[in-house]
Scaffold this motif. Structure first.
Motif, mmCIF file in Angstrom:
data_model
loop_
_atom_site.group_PDB
_atom_site.id
_atom_site.type_symbol
_atom_site.label_atom_id
_atom_site.label_comp_id
_atom_site.label_asym_id
_atom_site.label_seq_id
_atom_site.Cartn_x
_atom_site.Cartn_y
_atom_site.Cartn_z
ATOM 1 N N ASN A 1 0.836 -1.183 0.000
ATOM 2 C CA ASN A 1 0.000 0.000 0.000
ATOM 3 C C ASN A 1 0.879 1.243 0.000
ATOM 4 O O ASN A 1 2.079 1.184 0.256
ATOM 5 C CB ASN A 1 -1.015 -0.021 1.144
ATOM 6 C CG ASN A 1 -0.375 0.064 2.504
ATOM 7 O OD1 ASN A 1 0.698 0.650 2.662
ATOM 8 N ND2 ASN A 1 -1.005 -0.550 3.495
ATOM 9 N N TYR A 2 0.255 2.376 -0.281
ATOM 10 C CA TYR A 2 1.003 3.620 -0.415
ATOM 11 C C TYR A 2 1.720 3.958 0.878
ATOM 12 O O TYR A 2 2.868 4.416 0.862
ATOM 13 C CB TYR A 2 0.050 4.755 -0.800
ATOM 14 C CG TYR A 2 0.735 6.103 -0.866
ATOM 15 C CD1 TYR A 2 1.491 6.458 -1.982
ATOM 16 C CD2 TYR A 2 0.675 6.988 0.207
ATOM 17 C CE1 TYR A 2 2.143 7.667 -2.040
ATOM 18 C CE2 TYR A 2 1.331 8.204 0.171
ATOM 19 C CZ TYR A 2 2.072 8.547 -0.959
ATOM 20 O OH TYR A 2 2.726 9.744 -1.003
ATOM 21 N N LYS A 3 1.049 3.738 2.023
ATOM 22 C CA LYS A 3 1.614 4.145 3.312
ATOM 23 C C LYS A 3 2.900 3.396 3.608
ATOM 24 O O LYS A 3 3.850 3.954 4.171
ATOM 25 C CB LYS A 3 0.583 3.941 4.417
ATOM 26 C CG LYS A 3 -0.528 4.982 4.276
ATOM 27 C CD LYS A 3 -1.438 5.040 5.440
ATOM 28 C CE LYS A 3 -2.283 6.301 5.368
ATOM 29 N NZ LYS A 3 -3.707 6.028 5.471
ATOM 30 N N THR A 4 2.944 2.142 3.225
ATOM 31 C CA THR A 4 4.163 1.360 3.438
ATOM 32 C C THR A 4 5.321 1.977 2.656
ATOM 33 O O THR A 4 6.408 2.197 3.194
ATOM 34 C CB THR A 4 3.921 -0.094 2.991
ATOM 35 O OG1 THR A 4 2.858 -0.631 3.768
ATOM 36 C CG2 THR A 4 5.164 -0.943 3.173
ATOM 37 N N VAL A 5 5.049 2.268 1.387
ATOM 38 C CA VAL A 5 6.115 2.823 0.540
ATOM 39 C C VAL A 5 6.544 4.196 1.059
ATOM 40 O O VAL A 5 7.747 4.505 1.128
ATOM 41 C CB VAL A 5 5.649 2.894 -0.930
ATOM 42 C CG1 VAL A 5 6.685 3.590 -1.792
ATOM 43 C CG2 VAL A 5 5.388 1.491 -1.462
ATOM 44 N N ALA A 6 5.559 5.009 1.491
ATOM 45 C CA ALA A 6 5.884 6.330 2.023
ATOM 46 C C ALA A 6 6.728 6.190 3.296
ATOM 47 O O ALA A 6 7.675 6.963 3.516
ATOM 48 C CB ALA A 6 4.600 7.097 2.315
ATOM 49 N N ASP A 7 6.401 5.192 4.097
ATOM 50 C CA ASP A 7 7.135 4.958 5.347
ATOM 51 C C ASP A 7 8.586 4.561 5.060
ATOM 52 O O ASP A 7 9.517 5.028 5.714
ATOM 53 C CB ASP A 7 6.426 3.870 6.148
ATOM 54 C CG ASP A 7 6.886 3.825 7.589
ATOM 55 O OD1 ASP A 7 6.756 4.866 8.279
ATOM 56 O OD2 ASP A 7 7.420 2.774 8.019
ATOM 57 N N ILE A 8 8.738 3.722 4.026
ATOM 58 C CA ILE A 8 10.097 3.315 3.641
ATOM 59 C C ILE A 8 10.898 4.545 3.236
ATOM 60 O O ILE A 8 12.055 4.714 3.623
ATOM 61 C CB ILE A 8 10.049 2.275 2.498
ATOM 62 C CG1 ILE A 8 9.509 0.935 3.020
ATOM 63 C CG2 ILE A 8 11.428 2.084 1.865
ATOM 64 C CD1 ILE A 8 9.264 -0.119 1.951
#
Ligand code: ATP
Ligand code: MG
Lengths: 217, 522
Positions: B257-264
């Motif tokens: 999901n987007y949030k995972t990628v943003a968190d990375i």
């Protein structure tokens, strides 16, 4: 009392060249009139004025004391006057019956009989075989067309009948029959009959004549 | 009224003329009704297709502008410069801005994705790659070359989606979960979906975890958990040489999901190292090891009019001309429409010519007719039928012939319009196809159809793995039916033509006096 009256009429097709000049004459119901004169003397022109096809250059034509100028000439032509034109003026593509019925339709008069019956009676009266009823005018001879034109003029029972040489194309036997018809119409039905003619035979039956002089060119 | 009876009898009496006029009017009506049907169909196709269709559009940096700005910023020394947002001064659009724009009554939803390039950092999780043409997959070595100049060696593409809707390959059925299920979208849960091939290759199953690294910073490592395994459905439209390679590279796509990628990306920023490299032009470029986000956005609209309204609204809200707003759906549809629009353009001209010719022919016939009928006018008026009635009779005659002929002609047109329209359209489609084929040949290859790569919803990081079809799907069937509107329009036109012709005839009738006509006769 005069049904039709010419009051000092003049007529010219071209300005300054009058065909008719200062003519006065009155026509009464129950009488036959003859208009005589040389060819080109203006007989047809005078008849056109009486038929309300055109207005005189000066003077007036009065029908039942009212000036033709002031009345509805279409109504006058379709109801009050029956014209037998010199060149018949029938519609060539229409049958004999259709030509006659068209005039009856145009008059918007009510008739006691059916229009077909009137046509049959009229054809019998002008001595035309009933089989002609469905023939086109195109296929009729001059004399036959003349008889159809007479039948048409009588069909809607007008008070005045104007005939431009109605017997010109007819043999003497038929001519006599036509004269008898006109005489009967005048005497019995109290019609006013005005006939343009060269024939002295015809004019001898007239109650009065109007002689036209050819104007010098 | 006897005038009507007389008019109709006259039509039968003068059969020749009636038939002549009928044939002309029928021909005009057939041609016009087909032309109008085609036009209506074109308009209808355009409106209905776009109006009742969900349209997606996206905002992106204008590449051309970016190029120009980068050139002028780095000097015209002829050297090739790196073109990116850093030296052009045009920033990639931020998510906040996008969300601000999405807050509009015209927008149905906003989807976005963020793709980063990750590298393999353990032997347990390696990318799939093909060697030669054998199609055999082999394990390749560790992380690729170093970072610099924005060019990184990536093993995997990790794409974060804002919502399930954004995963258009799944919604379209091009990709399908075969094991487990898709991740949730509400938190940075580090759950992901990987391809069946990648899972089999690395012997992973639902519930397994694996790590990936940053190709530019070996200190970073991120652990992801497999919750779903998906498969790409084969599509018949692809049969080109690069297919194998495409499948290989798309096999290495990891979805989260987007949030995972943003968190990375956030975490990556915390440990970022930066490095100065010299560019090919001799200039120095500062480069950071932070993951370079590739954000793509897709606005969803429920109609074209909403899309159009959105475009002007966004410009008003201050979106500069450095950014483009485009909709692949609309440009695709527009290119699909090309043959139909060409045909419609042609039929419009055709219609105009037919009507003009028709008007001229009918007027000429009518004028001749009237001259021929002058005598008739004379007789009718002489026996006391008024001029208005005579005119009425003539108009009724003409009107009756015209309307009956139009109805017959439109009837013929109705049966002919669909096959004729489709036949004409298919010839247009052929013409268009051969035109685009020639263009492709001129390029020496099969040119990718513009915009086609974005049909699935503009996700560059996850381009359609099956390449693009080179055969544009033109609209080649239209519902060119002659409806009541066409019939009424044609009758309207007929009445107009009759009116014009009648004015001409009325002029004649009014001018003549019976005496003249009857005297002129011989
Ligand atoms: N429409 C017209 N325009 C101009 N002059 C005309 C017209 N009709 C007739 N004329 C002229 O008017 C004169 C009278 O013509 P009209 O037809 O009345 O004669 P007519 O007495 O009936 O002759 P005919 O016995 O030959 O029938 C003639 O000189 C003719 O040339
Ligand atoms: Mg005469």
């Amino acid at each position: 009392m005069a049904i039709l009256e010419l009051k000092n009429i003049s007529y010219s097709y071209k300005v300054g060249k009058p065909v008719l000049k200062g003519i006065s004459h009155s026509f009464e119901s129950g009488k036959i009139y003859g208009i005589i004169g040389q060819s080109g003397s203006g007989k047809t022109t005078l008849l056109s004025l009486l038929a309300g096809l055109t207005d005189p250059t000066s003077g007036s034509v009065e029908f039942n004391s009212s000036n033709l100028k002031d009345i509805n000439k279409y109504k006058y032509r379709s109801q009050d006057v029956g014209v037998i034109f010199q060149s018949f003026n029938l519609l060539p593509n229409l049958t004999v019956a259709d030509n006659i019925i068209l005039s009856m339709d145009a008059s918007r008069k009510k008739f006691g009989q059916s229009k077909k019956e009137i046509v049959t009676n009229l054809l019998r009266r002008v001595d035309l075989d009933l089989s002609y009823s469905n023939k086109k005018i195109l296929h009729l001879s001059g004399g036959e067309q003349q008889r159809v034109a007479i039948a048409r003029a009588l069909s809607y029972d007008p008070q005045v009948i104007l005939a431009d040489e109605p017997t010109g194309n007819l043999d003497t036997k038929t001519q006599d029959e036509i004269i008898d018809i006109f005489t009967e119409l005048a005497r019995k039905d109290n019609k006013c009959i005005i006939i343009v003619t060269h024939s002295s035979e015809v004019s001898s039956h007239c109650d009065g004549t109007l002689q036209l002089e050819k104007k010098r060119k | 009224m006897f005038i009507f009876k007389n008019a109709l009898c006259n039509l039968i009496r003068t059969k020749g003329r009636t038939v002549l006029i009928s044939v002309i009017v029928i021909a005009i009506a057939v041609a016009s009704s087909i032309a109008m049907a085609i036009n209506n169909a074109a308009v209808w196709a355009k409106q209905s297709e776009l109006e009742n269709k969900t349209i997606t559009g996206s905002i992106s940096v204008d590449r051309e502008k970016m190029m120009q700005k980068a050139m002028s910023n780095t000097g015209q020394n002829g050297a090739r410069t790196l073109i990116n947002s850093q030296n052009s001064g045009i920033d990639e659009i931020t998510l906040e801005t996008l969300e601000k724009y999405a807050d509009s009554s015209h927008v149905q939803s906003l989807r976005y994705t963020d793709s980063i390039s990750a590298s393999a950092n353990s032997d347990a999780f390696q990318k799939l790659s093909s060697v030669g043409t054998s199609g055999q997959s082999t394990r390749t070595g560790g992380p690729g070359g170093g970072f610099g100049g924005g060019q990184t060696q990536s093993d995997f593409t990790l794409t974060g989606y804002s919502s399930a809707d954004a995963m258009t390959n799944f919604t379209s059925g091009a990709e399908k979960i075969v094991d487990g299920e898709i991740f949730e979208f509400n938190s940075a849960d580090y759950n992901c979906a990987i391809t069946k091939e990648l899972a089999d290759y690395n012997k992973l199953s639902v519930g397994s975890t694996f790590t990936v690294g940053n190709p530019n910073n070996s200190a970073e490592s991120y652990t992801l958990k497999v919750v779903g395994i998906y498969k790409q459905e084969s599509s018949s439209s692809t049969s080109n040489n690069s297919r194998e390679e495409d499948i290989m590279s798309s096999s290495n796509n990891i979805f989260a999901n987007y949030k995972t990628v943003a968190d990375i990306q956030e975490k990556s920023k915390a440990t970022a190292v930066s490095k100065t490299v010299s560019g090919p032009g001799g200039q120095t470029i500062e480069s950071s090891s932070v993951f370079k986000p590739r954000v793509s956005n897709t606005f969803v609209f429920n109609s074209k009019s909403n899309y159009d309204a959105f475009v002007s609204e966004v410009r008003q809200k201050g979106l500069s001309e450095d950014y483009t707003i485009s909709s692949a759906d609309i440009s695709n549809f527009e290119s699909e429409l090309v043959p139909l629009e060409n045909l419609s353009k042609f039929t419009k001209i055709f219609l105009l010519v037919v009507l003009l010719l028709g008007a001229i022919i009918l007027s000429v016939i009518n004028i001749f007719n009237i001259r021929e009928r002058k005598y008739e006018i004379g007789v009718l008026t002489a026996i006391g039928i008024s001029k208005p009635k005579v005119i009425t009779q003539f108009v009724v005659e003409l009107l009756a012939v015209t309307i009956i002929s139009i109805v017959i002609g439109t009837g013929i047109g109705a049966t002919a319009s669909v096959p004729v329209a489709n036949a004409l359209l298919s010839s247009q489609v052929e013409a268009q196809k051969s035109k685009s084929e020639t263009t492709q040949q001129n390029f020496g290859r099969e040119r990718m159809r513009e915009g086609a790569q974005n049909t699935q919803g503009a996700i560059p990081g996850n381009a359609n793995p099956f390449g693009t079809s080179n055969n544009a799907k033109y609209i080649d069937k239209v519902n060119a039916t002659v409806n009541l509107t066409v019939l009424l329009e044609l009758i309207g036109i007929g009445i107009l033509l009759v009116t014009i012709a009648s004015i001409a005839s009325a002029g004649f009738v009014v001018r003549y006096e019976p005496l003249q006509i009857l005297a002129d006769r011989n």
